[in-house]
Design a protein around this motif. Sequence first.
Motif: not given
Length: 120
Positions: A88-109
């Motif tokens: 669903r394109n939600e950023i999920i915290d890998l450790i606890d499974g919670s929604l993690a809106g603070s991370n920013q995706a980094i595109s390849w370039n």
Amino acid sequence: TTTRGVRKVGILNHPDSNKIDVANLAACFARESVDVIGIVSRDEAHQEILRKQISQYDGSFDFSKVLLVTHHNLYKLGITKACWTSARNEIIDLIDGSLAGSNQAISWNQDIPQIRAASA
């Protein structure tokens, strides 16, 4: 172990999208007793193909337990800080499974100018 818990993660590296189906995902959870399946894609285009494939199975499993990440993001930020996203394109915290809106995706370039400046 962290104060947020421990989760057993299964990793699929560069999977063929045709082999990602609900039966294979369910088998990974059952046979390997993983809490989360992390799917590492080559790039954003491959990740989008995988996301569309997984999205077909809405209602078959918890989307917050099948997470996608690009190789670039994984190696740039590390396994725990990478931007793991659900179908669903939600950023999920890998450790606890919670929604993690603070991370920013980094595109390849995105970081190429910084890499060039640092290597000059």
